[in-house]
Design a protein around this motif. Structure first.
Motif, mmCIF file in Angstrom:
data_model
loop_
_atom_site.group_PDB
_atom_site.id
_atom_site.type_symbol
_atom_site.label_atom_id
_atom_site.label_comp_id
_atom_site.label_asym_id
_atom_site.label_seq_id
_atom_site.Cartn_x
_atom_site.Cartn_y
_atom_site.Cartn_z
ATOM 1 N N ASN A 45 0.816 -1.212 0.000
ATOM 2 C CA ASN A 45 0.000 0.000 0.000
ATOM 3 C C ASN A 45 0.855 1.269 0.000
ATOM 4 O O ASN A 45 0.340 2.374 0.069
ATOM 5 C CB ASN A 45 -0.959 0.003 1.201
ATOM 6 C CG ASN A 45 -0.230 -0.092 2.539
ATOM 7 O OD1 ASN A 45 0.992 0.079 2.611
ATOM 8 N ND2 ASN A 45 -0.979 -0.382 3.591
ATOM 9 N N ALA A 50 2.158 -1.571 7.807
ATOM 10 C CA ALA A 50 1.358 -2.563 7.095
ATOM 11 C C ALA A 50 1.421 -3.888 7.836
ATOM 12 O O ALA A 50 2.387 -4.176 8.546
ATOM 13 C CB ALA A 50 1.848 -2.732 5.664
ATOM 14 N N ASN A 54 -0.738 -6.876 3.522
ATOM 15 C CA ASN A 54 -0.223 -5.783 2.701
ATOM 16 C C ASN A 54 1.301 -5.783 2.609
ATOM 17 O O ASN A 54 1.914 -4.745 2.355
ATOM 18 C CB ASN A 54 -0.700 -4.433 3.259
ATOM 19 C CG ASN A 54 -2.182 -4.208 3.025
ATOM 20 O OD1 ASN A 54 -2.691 -4.483 1.943
ATOM 21 N ND2 ASN A 54 -2.876 -3.737 4.037
#
Length: 252
Positions: A45, A50, A54
């Motif tokens: 992301n 994260a 992710n």
């Protein structure tokens, strides 16, 4: 008789010690910390925080598979900055950090699993730069960009150089291109990967001054049995080609 009794007691002591050493609770969980260090670890992301869903990268895949094969539970989180997560792994039982260069001054601070991959230390310049280097001593006359708290940054400072350190290594791409620094001290392949993400290609390597192997560094209170199971799993992954396949999926 006394000698036999003493030997028996010693034998029982060693047996109980071995059993205690091998006992790892079924719910034992390692908190794994990492940073944005493409292509080894990164947040999909683009943020500096994260969780597992992710996270991506060579080391993320290798370490995750290694824990699964070893049958050890884990939670994986990407945080920022490196200095913070390094300190957490050093001070908090049940924590680990990756990928970390296994340097002599760090070796006794952690328990290590690896190597996961290489990290060559290089000086990069713009494609049209006239700079040519044969040694770090020659680099002293130039402005050098580095990643704050990283092993390369620490190494340069111990050599008496004074790099202009950034909180994120990718910041050095822009600094190099706009003339704020003359040299970028970084890892290879990490530096080239970061430059590519920033839309920059054609950087030249003018000096390869050291190299390090990258590892998972575990808090020193981590049970030896956990470390051994993880190392065995990684060795098996390397032997059966799993590690090579993961690397090839990112660098080819």
């Amino acid at each position: 008789m006394l000698k036999r009794l003493t030997m028996a007691v010693l034998g029982l002591g060693l047996l109980f010690s071995a059993l205690a050493r091998a006992e790892v609770p079924a719910d034992y969980t390692v908190v794994l910390l990492t940073e944005n260090f493409p292509p080894y670890n990164m947040a999909t992301n683009g943020k500096n925080y994260a969780r597992e869903e992710n996270l991506d990268g060579i080391a993320v895949k290798v370490v995750g598979e290694m824990f699964k094969k070893a049958g050890i539970q884990y939670h994986m989180t990407l945080r920022f900055p490196w200095a913070r997560i390094y300190k957490m792994a050093l001070e908090l039982p049940g924590h680990g950090v990756f990928v970390a260069a296994k340097l002599p001054e760090r070796e006794k601070l952690f328990k290590w699993v690896g190597p996961i991959g290489p990290d060559d230390w290089v000086m990069l310049v713009k494609a049209d730069s006239p700079i040519s280097l044969l040694s770090l001593e020659q680099a002293r006359q130039y402005r050098i960009g580095a990643y704050k708290g990283d092993a390369i940054d620490e190494h340069l400072r111990k050599q008496g150089l004074e790099p202009l350190s950034s909180l994120r290594d990718q910041e050095n791409v822009a600094k190099l291109m706009n003339g704020q620094i003359d040299l970028w001290a970084t890892g290879d392949p990490a530096g080239r990967y970061l430059a590519k993400l920033e839309g920059v290609s054609g950087l030249k390597t003018v000096l390869r001054f050291d190299s390090a192997e990258l590892y998972l560094a575990l808090n020193p209170e981590t049970p030896d049995e956990v470390v051994e199971r993880l190392q065995k799993a990684l060795d098996q992954m390397r032997a059966d080609g799993t590690v090579d396949k993961i690397f090839q999926s990112y660098v080819e």
